[in-house]
Design a protein around this motif. Structure first.
Motif, mmCIF file in Angstrom:
data_model
loop_
_atom_site.group_PDB
_atom_site.id
_atom_site.type_symbol
_atom_site.label_atom_id
_atom_site.label_comp_id
_atom_site.label_asym_id
_atom_site.label_seq_id
_atom_site.Cartn_x
_atom_site.Cartn_y
_atom_site.Cartn_z
ATOM 1 N N PRO A 97 0.778 -1.228 0.000
ATOM 2 C CA PRO A 97 0.000 0.000 0.000
ATOM 3 C C PRO A 97 0.820 1.294 0.000
ATOM 4 C CG PRO A 97 0.070 -0.879 2.207
ATOM 5 C CD PRO A 97 0.773 -1.880 1.313
ATOM 6 N N ASN A 98 2.104 1.219 0.298
ATOM 7 C CA ASN A 98 2.909 2.435 0.456
ATOM 8 C C ASN A 98 3.653 2.812 -0.827
ATOM 9 O OD1 ASN A 98 2.233 2.803 3.222
ATOM 10 N ND2 ASN A 98 3.636 1.136 3.728
ATOM 11 N N VAL A 99 2.917 2.871 -1.936
ATOM 12 C CA VAL A 99 3.543 3.126 -3.235
ATOM 13 C C VAL A 99 4.175 4.513 -3.310
ATOM 14 C CG1 VAL A 99 2.191 1.424 -4.525
ATOM 15 C CG2 VAL A 99 1.297 3.740 -4.240
ATOM 16 N N ASP A 100 3.558 5.507 -2.683
ATOM 17 C CA ASP A 100 4.144 6.850 -2.703
ATOM 18 C C ASP A 100 5.447 6.887 -1.913
ATOM 19 O OD1 ASP A 100 2.078 7.818 -4.294
ATOM 20 O OD2 ASP A 100 0.902 8.524 -2.578
ATOM 21 N N ARG A 101 5.471 6.199 -0.787
ATOM 22 C CA ARG A 101 6.695 6.143 0.026
ATOM 23 C C ARG A 101 7.788 5.398 -0.731
ATOM 24 N NH1 ARG A 101 10.104 8.522 3.188
ATOM 25 N NH2 ARG A 101 10.990 7.232 4.826
ATOM 26 N N PHE A 102 7.437 4.321 -1.427
ATOM 27 C CA PHE A 102 8.419 3.598 -2.230
ATOM 28 C C PHE A 102 9.028 4.527 -3.272
ATOM 29 C CE2 PHE A 102 9.609 1.139 -5.994
ATOM 30 C CZ PHE A 102 10.541 0.274 -5.451
ATOM 31 N N LYS A 103 8.180 5.269 -3.967
ATOM 32 C CA LYS A 103 8.693 6.185 -4.990
ATOM 33 C C LYS A 103 9.607 7.230 -4.372
ATOM 34 C CE LYS A 103 7.469 9.085 -8.833
ATOM 35 N NZ LYS A 103 6.445 9.598 -9.727
ATOM 36 N N GLU A 104 9.221 7.778 -3.248
ATOM 37 C CA GLU A 104 10.031 8.793 -2.569
ATOM 38 C C GLU A 104 11.416 8.240 -2.183
ATOM 39 O OE1 GLU A 104 9.964 10.823 1.843
ATOM 40 O OE2 GLU A 104 8.035 10.486 0.848
ATOM 41 N N VAL A 105 11.449 7.043 -1.627
ATOM 42 C CA VAL A 105 12.694 6.461 -1.123
ATOM 43 C C VAL A 105 13.576 5.940 -2.260
ATOM 44 C CG1 VAL A 105 13.659 4.576 0.278
ATOM 45 C CG2 VAL A 105 11.744 5.925 1.149
ATOM 46 N N PHE A 106 12.985 5.323 -3.282
ATOM 47 C CA PHE A 106 13.774 4.660 -4.312
ATOM 48 C C PHE A 106 14.063 5.527 -5.537
ATOM 49 C CE2 PHE A 106 13.024 1.060 -1.683
ATOM 50 C CZ PHE A 106 14.053 0.170 -1.970
ATOM 51 N N SER A 107 13.363 6.625 -5.743
ATOM 52 C CA SER A 107 13.608 7.482 -6.912
ATOM 53 C C SER A 107 15.050 7.980 -7.015
ATOM 54 C CB SER A 107 12.644 8.668 -6.924
ATOM 55 O OG SER A 107 11.357 8.248 -7.269
ATOM 56 N N PRO A 108 15.725 8.264 -5.912
ATOM 57 C CA PRO A 108 17.114 8.722 -6.051
ATOM 58 C C PRO A 108 18.076 7.705 -6.681
ATOM 59 C CG PRO A 108 16.258 9.363 -3.902
ATOM 60 C CD PRO A 108 15.240 8.444 -4.527
ATOM 61 N N ILE A 109 17.702 6.419 -6.730
ATOM 62 C CA ILE A 109 18.623 5.422 -7.300
ATOM 63 C C ILE A 109 18.168 4.901 -8.659
ATOM 64 C CG2 ILE A 109 19.462 4.734 -5.017
ATOM 65 C CD1 ILE A 109 17.819 2.076 -5.494
ATOM 66 N N GLY A 110 17.036 5.370 -9.166
ATOM 67 C CA GLY A 110 16.568 4.912 -10.478
ATOM 68 C C GLY A 110 15.172 5.396 -10.787
ATOM 69 N N ASN A 111 14.692 5.050 -11.964
ATOM 70 C CA ASN A 111 13.353 5.422 -12.383
ATOM 71 C C ASN A 111 12.330 4.492 -11.738
ATOM 72 O OD1 ASN A 111 14.016 7.573 -14.157
ATOM 73 N ND2 ASN A 111 14.722 6.061 -15.634
ATOM 74 N N VAL A 112 11.270 5.088 -11.190
ATOM 75 C CA VAL A 112 10.196 4.296 -10.563
ATOM 76 C C VAL A 112 8.978 4.347 -11.473
ATOM 77 C CG1 VAL A 112 8.664 4.080 -8.567
ATOM 78 C CG2 VAL A 112 11.072 4.701 -8.234
ATOM 79 N N TRP A 113 8.437 3.163 -11.742
ATOM 80 C CA TRP A 113 7.274 3.002 -12.606
ATOM 81 C C TRP A 113 6.242 2.173 -11.863
ATOM 82 C CZ3 TRP A 113 7.701 5.363 -17.332
ATOM 83 C CH2 TRP A 113 8.978 5.723 -17.725
ATOM 84 N N GLY A 114 5.008 2.273 -12.312
ATOM 85 C CA GLY A 114 4.007 1.430 -11.687
ATOM 86 C C GLY A 114 2.664 1.503 -12.349
ATOM 87 N N ALA A 115 1.841 0.532 -11.987
ATOM 88 C CA ALA A 115 0.477 0.454 -12.494
ATOM 89 C C ALA A 115 -0.474 0.879 -11.396
ATOM 90 C CB ALA A 115 0.168 -0.981 -12.936
ATOM 91 N N ALA A 116 -1.503 1.584 -11.771
ATOM 92 C CA ALA A 116 -2.502 2.020 -10.789
ATOM 93 C C ALA A 116 -3.596 1.005 -10.674
ATOM 94 C CB ALA A 116 -3.078 3.370 -11.199
#
Length: 160
Positions: free
Chosen positions: A141-160
């Motif tokens: 459920p924490n997709v926004d937190r994942f993007k926030e934490v992992f974006s500095p090391i690569g591109n974050v993609w996902g399906a809604a």
């Protein structure tokens, strides 16, 4: 005997920032747990593929023919059943495989396509760098937190 590669602690700490902790590492070793520090873990002797999944899972499947498919398929099954609440799986960028596409089709998943390759750790302190890059898949459920934490090391993609 093959060389055991362990995920550097920096990436484990990122997973903890997203999930708040790690309840289970189903494909691990005593050496890997120096970094992962899961509440519970399975080694090859424990049959990590056959034992129960639960809670917040960190998964870095073992290398070997069929291992990625078996471990990631089981993760998806257990996540969709509700037994796994959230998970982060570190896998190679094998975008041409069926198991990679099955992960990609999980509802609300996110994936970080890591820029550059991870320099894994070994017992003898020599870095191990694989031939291909890596992806971090997040299920939970924490997709926004994942993007926030992992974006500095690569591109974050996902399906809604």
């Amino acid at each position: 005997m093959s060389v055991e590669w362990v995920t550097p602690k920096a990436y484990i700490n990122m997973a903890r920032q997203v999930m708040g902790g790690i309840d289970l590492d189903p494909a691990s070793s005593d050496f890997a747990q120096i970094n992962v520090q899961a509440e519970r873990y399975y080694t090859p002797d424990d049959d990590g593929l056959g034992n129960p999944r639960f809670g917040r899972v960190w998964l870095s499947p073992p290398n070997g023919r069929g291992s990625f498919a078996a471990f990631t398929d089981r993760l998806v099954e257990e996540y969709l059943s509700g037994r796994v609440l959230e998970a982060i799986a570190l896998v190679p960028n094998n975008t041409d495989t069926a198991w990679y596409h099955r992960l990609f089709r999980v509802p609300n998943m996110r994936v970080c396509l890591k820029t550059g390759r991870i320099r894994f750790e070994t017992r003898d302190r020599k870095p191990g760098t694989p031939a291909q890059g890596q992806s971090f898949f997040y299920l939970g459920p924490n997709v926004d937190r994942f993007k926030e934490v992992f974006s500095p090391i690569g591109n974050v993609w996902g399906a809604a």
